[in-house]
Write a protein that holds these residues in place. Sequence first.
Motif, PDB file in Angstrom:
ATOM      1  N   VAL A 134       0.968  -0.944   0.440  1.00 16.26           N
ATOM      2  CA  VAL A 134       0.094   0.544   0.141  1.00 16.26           C
ATOM      3  C   VAL A 134       1.104   1.429   0.107  1.00 16.26           C
ATOM      4  N   ASP A 135       1.791   1.232   0.638  1.00 11.87           N
ATOM      5  CA  ASP A 135       2.838   1.949   0.770  1.00 11.87           C
ATOM      6  C   ASP A 135       3.784   2.039  -0.250  1.00 11.87           C
ATOM      7  N   ALA A 136       3.348   1.508  -1.081  1.00 11.56           N
ATOM      8  CA  ALA A 136       4.289   1.486  -2.640  1.00 11.56           C
ATOM      9  C   ALA A 136       3.652   2.017  -3.401  1.00 11.56           C
ATOM     10  N   MET A 137       1.749   1.403  -3.660  1.00 10.34           N
ATOM     11  CA  MET A 137       1.530   2.399  -4.470  1.00 10.34           C
ATOM     12  C   MET A 137       0.451   3.678  -3.809  1.00 10.34           C
ATOM     13  N   LYS A 138       0.640   4.049  -2.794  1.00  6.85           N
ATOM     14  CA  LYS A 138       0.622   5.445  -2.208  1.00  6.85           C
ATOM     15  C   LYS A 138       1.662   6.261  -2.866  1.00  6.85           C
ATOM     16  N   ASP A 164       1.989   9.138  -5.462  1.00  7.24           N
ATOM     17  CA  ASP A 164       2.043  11.082  -5.679  1.00  7.24           C
ATOM     18  C   ASP A 164       2.995  11.030  -6.678  1.00  7.24           C
ATOM     19  N   GLU A 165       3.509   9.909  -7.153  1.00  9.52           N
ATOM     20  CA  GLU A 165       5.629  10.572  -8.356  1.00  9.52           C
ATOM     21  C   GLU A 165       4.036  10.599  -9.330  1.00  9.52           C
ATOM     22  N   LEU A 166       3.162   9.971  -9.525  1.00  7.01           N
ATOM     23  CA  LEU A 166       2.040  10.594 -11.146  1.00  7.01           C
ATOM     24  C   LEU A 166       1.484  12.529 -11.098  1.00  7.01           C
ATOM     25  N   GLY A 167       1.903  12.698  -9.369  1.00  6.31           N
ATOM     26  CA  GLY A 167       0.987  14.107  -9.321  1.00  6.31           C
ATOM     27  C   GLY A 167       2.657  14.842  -9.166  1.00  6.31           C
ATOM     28  N   LYS A 168       3.534  14.704  -9.680  1.00  7.50           N
ATOM     29  CA  LYS A 168       4.289  15.631  -9.986  1.00  7.50           C
ATOM     30  C   LYS A 168       4.889  15.375 -11.434  1.00  7.50           C
ATOM     31  N   LYS A 169       5.576  16.496 -11.866  1.00  4.91           N
ATOM     32  CA  LYS A 169       6.030  17.061 -13.305  1.00  4.91           C
ATOM     33  C   LYS A 169       7.351  16.054 -13.340  1.00  4.91           C
ATOM     34  N   GLU A 170       8.661  16.385 -12.244  1.00  4.41           N
ATOM     35  CA  GLU A 170       9.352  15.134 -12.326  1.00  4.41           C
ATOM     36  C   GLU A 170       9.591  13.906 -11.926  1.00  4.41           C
ATOM     37  N   GLN A 228       2.151  -1.029 -10.418  1.00  3.82           N
ATOM     38  CA  GLN A 228       3.611  -2.101 -10.612  1.00  3.82           C
ATOM     39  C   GLN A 228       5.046  -1.513  -9.658  1.00  3.82           C
ATOM     40  N   ARG A 229       3.894  -0.434  -9.428  1.00  6.71           N
ATOM     41  CA  ARG A 229       5.293   0.498  -7.862  1.00  6.71           C
ATOM     42  C   ARG A 229       4.889  -0.419  -6.953  1.00  6.71           C
ATOM     43  N   GLY A 230       3.535  -1.217  -6.746  1.00  2.00           N
ATOM     44  CA  GLY A 230       3.063  -2.104  -5.340  1.00  2.00           C
ATOM     45  C   GLY A 230       3.235  -3.829  -5.276  1.00  2.00           C
ATOM     46  N   ALA A 231       3.645  -3.743  -7.187  1.00  2.00           N
ATOM     47  CA  ALA A 231       4.546  -5.178  -7.574  1.00  2.00           C
ATOM     48  C   ALA A 231       5.458  -5.381  -6.933  1.00  2.00           C
ATOM     49  N   ALA A 232       6.430  -4.563  -7.230  1.00  2.00           N
ATOM     50  CA  ALA A 232       7.391  -4.742  -6.687  1.00  2.00           C
ATOM     51  C   ALA A 232       7.862  -4.696  -5.049  1.00  2.00           C
ATOM     52  N   ALA A 233       7.268  -4.115  -4.840  1.00  9.47           N
ATOM     53  CA  ALA A 233       7.805  -3.913  -3.018  1.00  9.47           C
ATOM     54  C   ALA A 233       6.535  -5.417  -2.513  1.00  9.47           C
TER      55      ALA A 233
END
Length: 395
Positions: free
Chosen positions: A52-56, A60-66, A282-287
């Motif tokens: 869940v942490d990785a998905m959150k 967040d990463e999707l919400g930032k341009k960088e 995919q972030r959650g899957a890696a976790a």
Amino acid sequence: MKVNKNFDNLVSNYLFAEVAKRTSDFIEKNPDKKVIKLGIGDVTLPLAPVVVDAMKEGADELGKKETFKGYPDYEGYEFVRQAVSDYYKSFGVTVGADEILITDGAKSDSGNIGDIFSEDNVVLVTDPVYPVYVDSNIMAGRKIIYADSNERNGFAAMPDDSVKADIIYLCSPNNPTGSAYTYDQLKAWVDYANKNDSVIIYDAAYEAFITEDNCPRSIFAVEGARTCAIELCSLSKTAGFTGTRCGYTVIPKELERDGHNIYKLWYRREATKFNGVSWPVQRGAAAVFSEEGQRQIKENIAYYQENARIISSAMDELGIYYTGGKNSPYIWLKCPNGMGSWEFFDFLLEKANVVGTPGEGFGENGAGYFRLTSFGDRDNTIEAVERIKKVLCNR
Ligand code: MLT
């Protein structure tokens, strides 16, 4: 304009949709009854905290341009594929990150993989069978033949050299029968496939439930499998991703048929029809594959295994024949008192308000059998088992 007439050859409802319909009809007519569902193998425990942490973080990463991400790589992000490859290594199997494709789960993959094979291949499935293998091949108009799983072979069908099949679907631990192939049994299938130029589509969705050392977690643990097998796996049952959706296919680079590289065909199919699994997932899957992720998901698996033990002990007490429960979250039982599968379904629903899955829905050899899942909540599982014992003892 013409529709695909092969659909006329399907049974009218998808098995789990039929079970859900009959259940909701019953609930509507009996609103005061507490119905416990041990039918479809859907998980009930939440995702592991580390996932869940990785998905959150991913959101967040999707919400930032960088750190924003658009379309993912068609085969899945490299760090996820590497995590899957390392996971295989943890149980002694070598598959390269470049032989793995990240997908949205084993149901879609088993339904879609047929796209890369000609319609005139003969498909072999074991019977009883997960309905998706059959229905997707009926839709494609392929001829399907059956290998019998029954009490005589412990519901683990074996190859018959006198039969010629091009595409073979195997699922171990098996859905629905819960039996798991041993190394030697899988070797017999691998030898058959290499000899007959067939391809095995191996569904390993339940591998995390294997407890016995002589049952491989992957077909690629078996000598010779790299030249005949495709493995499908999923985080649905391993890590509670039934709603989240993530899985993977493993296709060895040396797998060739009919002058074509099978990995390349599947990659081509996926790049054309699928835009991949979302970044947070995919972030959650890696976790899931991190050290902490493995520790946390194993706690959930142990919970379901204890449910399986509770259901199996009740079957032992009642003297009912069953397979599964040991290397699998499913308990496949013989309907008591010679009842038919749907008869037992109605009996349990009406008398015990418990839902299971009629074996007949998985094929001819399932007639007179029934499947219970251990993916339920613990208290509900205990209550369901008590109710089943009561109605069967009072009969
Ligand atoms: C089952 O109950 O057999 C499975 O949950 C169905 C599925 O995975 O599609």
